[in-house]
Design an enzyme around this catalytic site. Sequence first.
Site, PDB file in Angstrom:
ATOM      1  N   HIS A  24      29.119  24.468   8.734  1.00 42.95           N
ATOM      2  CA  HIS A  24      30.329  24.158   7.951  1.00 42.95           C
ATOM      3  C   HIS A  24      30.652  25.260   6.960  1.00 42.95           C
ATOM      4  O   HIS A  24      31.447  25.050   6.042  1.00 42.95           O
ATOM      5  CB  HIS A  24      30.166  22.819   7.224  1.00 42.95           C
ATOM      6  CG  HIS A  24      30.202  21.645   8.152  1.00 42.95           C
ATOM      7  ND1 HIS A  24      29.834  20.381   7.768  1.00 42.95           N
ATOM      8  CD2 HIS A  24      30.523  21.555   9.467  1.00 42.95           C
ATOM      9  CE1 HIS A  24      29.951  19.550   8.810  1.00 42.95           C
ATOM     10  NE2 HIS A  24      30.352  20.240   9.853  1.00 42.95           N
TER      11      HIS A  24
ATOM     12  N   LEU B  93      17.371   8.819   3.199  1.00 40.23           N
ATOM     13  CA  LEU B  93      17.090   7.828   2.138  1.00 40.23           C
ATOM     14  C   LEU B  93      17.170   6.409   2.683  1.00 40.23           C
ATOM     15  O   LEU B  93      16.368   5.535   2.313  1.00 40.23           O
ATOM     16  CB  LEU B  93      18.101   8.023   0.997  1.00 40.23           C
ATOM     17  CG  LEU B  93      17.864   7.177  -0.267  1.00 40.23           C
ATOM     18  CD1 LEU B  93      16.528   7.563  -0.900  1.00 40.23           C
ATOM     19  CD2 LEU B  93      19.005   7.372  -1.271  1.00 40.23           C
TER      20      LEU B  93
ATOM     21  N   THR C 263      21.630  13.117   6.325  1.00 40.74           N
ATOM     22  CA  THR C 263      23.022  13.096   6.778  1.00 40.74           C
ATOM     23  C   THR C 263      23.362  11.681   7.241  1.00 40.74           C
ATOM     24  O   THR C 263      22.534  10.976   7.807  1.00 40.74           O
ATOM     25  CB  THR C 263      23.291  14.134   7.889  1.00 40.74           C
ATOM     26  OG1 THR C 263      24.668  14.085   8.281  1.00 40.74           O
ATOM     27  CG2 THR C 263      22.404  13.925   9.094  1.00 40.74           C
TER      28      THR C 263
ATOM     29  N   CYS D 162      40.151  44.493   3.797  1.00 46.98           N
ATOM     30  CA  CYS D 162      41.480  45.046   4.157  1.00 46.98           C
ATOM     31  C   CYS D 162      42.322  45.369   2.935  1.00 46.98           C
ATOM     32  O   CYS D 162      43.406  45.935   3.038  1.00 46.98           O
ATOM     33  CB  CYS D 162      42.226  44.048   5.053  1.00 46.98           C
ATOM     34  SG  CYS D 162      42.739  42.530   4.212  1.00 46.98           S
TER      35      CYS D 162
ATOM     36  N   ALA E  53      14.230  12.609   0.277  1.00 49.96           N
ATOM     37  CA  ALA E  53      13.851  13.772   1.088  1.00 49.96           C
ATOM     38  C   ALA E  53      12.628  14.486   0.522  1.00 49.96           C
ATOM     39  O   ALA E  53      11.772  14.973   1.272  1.00 49.96           O
ATOM     40  CB  ALA E  53      15.031  14.747   1.173  1.00 49.96           C
TER      41      ALA E  53
HETATM   42  N1  APR Z   1      17.015  11.974   0.232  1.00 51.27           N
HETATM   43  C1  APR Z   1      17.351  11.777   1.532  1.00 51.27           C
HETATM   44  N2  APR Z   1      18.579  11.352   1.939  1.00 51.27           N
HETATM   45  C2  APR Z   1      19.483  11.121   0.967  1.00 51.27           C
HETATM   46  C3  APR Z   1      19.217  11.304  -0.411  1.00 51.27           C
HETATM   47  C4  APR Z   1      17.919  11.753  -0.760  1.00 51.27           C
HETATM   48  N3  APR Z   1      17.555  11.961  -2.039  1.00 51.27           N
HETATM   49  N4  APR Z   1      20.334  10.969  -1.123  1.00 51.27           N
HETATM   50  C5  APR Z   1      21.267  10.604  -0.214  1.00 51.27           C
HETATM   51  N5  APR Z   1      20.762  10.685   1.037  1.00 51.27           N
HETATM   52  C6  APR Z   1      21.418  10.390   2.309  1.00 51.27           C
HETATM   53  C7  APR Z   1      22.432   9.268   2.226  1.00 51.27           C
HETATM   54  O1  APR Z   1      21.811   8.007   2.448  1.00 51.27           O
HETATM   55  C8  APR Z   1      23.387   9.641   3.367  1.00 51.27           C
HETATM   56  O2  APR Z   1      22.953   9.053   4.586  1.00 51.27           O
HETATM   57  O3  APR Z   1      22.134  11.538   2.694  1.00 51.27           O
HETATM   58  C9  APR Z   1      23.266  11.160   3.475  1.00 51.27           C
HETATM   59  C10 APR Z   1      24.474  11.896   2.942  1.00 51.27           C
HETATM   60  O4  APR Z   1      25.576  11.571   3.765  1.00 51.27           O
HETATM   61  P1  APR Z   1      27.001  12.227   3.445  1.00 51.27           P
HETATM   62  O5  APR Z   1      27.281  12.110   1.978  1.00 51.27           O
HETATM   63  O6  APR Z   1      27.961  11.652   4.428  1.00 51.27           O
HETATM   64  O7  APR Z   1      26.801  13.779   3.711  1.00 51.27           O
HETATM   65  P2  APR Z   1      26.738  14.515   5.126  1.00 51.27           P
HETATM   66  O8  APR Z   1      26.181  13.604   6.174  1.00 51.27           O
HETATM   67  O9  APR Z   1      26.035  15.810   4.909  1.00 51.27           O
HETATM   68  O10 APR Z   1      28.293  14.794   5.437  1.00 51.27           O
HETATM   69  C11 APR Z   1      28.574  15.522   6.603  1.00 51.27           C
HETATM   70  O11 APR Z   1      30.920  15.488   6.036  1.00 51.27           O
HETATM   71  O12 APR Z   1      32.577  15.594   4.466  1.00 51.27           O
HETATM   72  C12 APR Z   1      31.900  16.320   5.439  1.00 51.27           C
HETATM   73  O13 APR Z   1      31.726  18.651   5.446  1.00 51.27           O
HETATM   74  C13 APR Z   1      31.203  17.502   4.839  1.00 51.27           C
HETATM   75  O14 APR Z   1      29.174  18.536   5.632  1.00 51.27           O
HETATM   76  C14 APR Z   1      29.752  17.302   5.219  1.00 51.27           C
HETATM   77  C15 APR Z   1      29.824  16.322   6.377  1.00 51.27           C
END
Ligand code: APR
Length: 239
Positions: free
Chosen positions: A109, A203, A177, A139, A220
């Site tokens: 990303h 989490l 994620t 450029c 994490a």
């Molecule tokens: N340890 C482990 N996991 C965690 C923690 C932690 N301390 N805190 C939050 N999480 C988990 C949440 O439970 C959730 O499942 O991390 C995840 C974060 O999810 P999102 O906020 O949706 O982020 P992400 O999955 O990276 O989003 C993907 O969406 O908006 C776009 O471009 C943006 O790259 C991003 C993509």
Amino acid sequence: MPRYQNIVILTGAGLSAESGLATFRDKDGIWAKYDHSDVATPEGFARNPELVYEFYNMRRREGIKAEPNAAHQALATLQNKYDGNVHIVTQNIDNLHELAGASNVIHMHGEMAKAMCTHCEARSPWNENLSASLKCPECELIGGMRPNVVWFGEMPYRMDEIAAALASCDLFISIGTSGNVYPAAGFVAAATEVGAHTVELNLEPSDTASQFNDTHHGPATEVVPAYVGSLLKNCAVDA
Ligand code: APR
């Protein structure tokens, strides 16, 4: 635990949460404060570039202050010590994997520490605020600099390399994620297709948790070092 040859790791915002960087979809996350169509789409940038510049300028300033946490450190140790291939693919635009010592991290990303020129498409290292009045270092045209971030509706970076890594992986680990955004949310299915063992470290259960062979839920900085330790123990290396 078997010895794996080709490990693919996908990371998301949850990996950097304990470094103080906000996630997107948690209750106090970024998308609770901003509408992604305003700040993370080409249309939003065309409509109000100043809002988008300030959104990423604020995140860049926060990213610069952040430090890698124990989970970033554990993944760098795994990549440097494991006697097999360890590919790190991240959805995150921070550079905490690299600061922890990881290499060849695939930022699908993009990266907030780089800016892209819309005139010549050059990517340049960038740690200052971005604005419409800046000159491209390559450029030298003015007014074309934008965050080097993949917005909704744009093609993620290095997808060929990611597809090749998934096609030959025997272990796929998804960390921090929510499994909401494709193509990353589809990686677990691609790994399953080639018979890889799939593990979610998060989490709480993500939207794709049921697709994984194995899940370990918790912060994490706890679950990632523990899982990495079990992998390294298996190849007789101290974590
Ligand atoms: N340890 C482990 N996991 C965690 C923690 C932690 N301390 N805190 C939050 N999480 C988990 C949440 O439970 C959730 O499942 O991390 C995840 C974060 O999810 P999102 O906020 O949706 O982020 P992400 O999955 O990276 O989003 C993907 O969406 O908006 C776009 O471009 C943006 O790259 C991003 C993509």
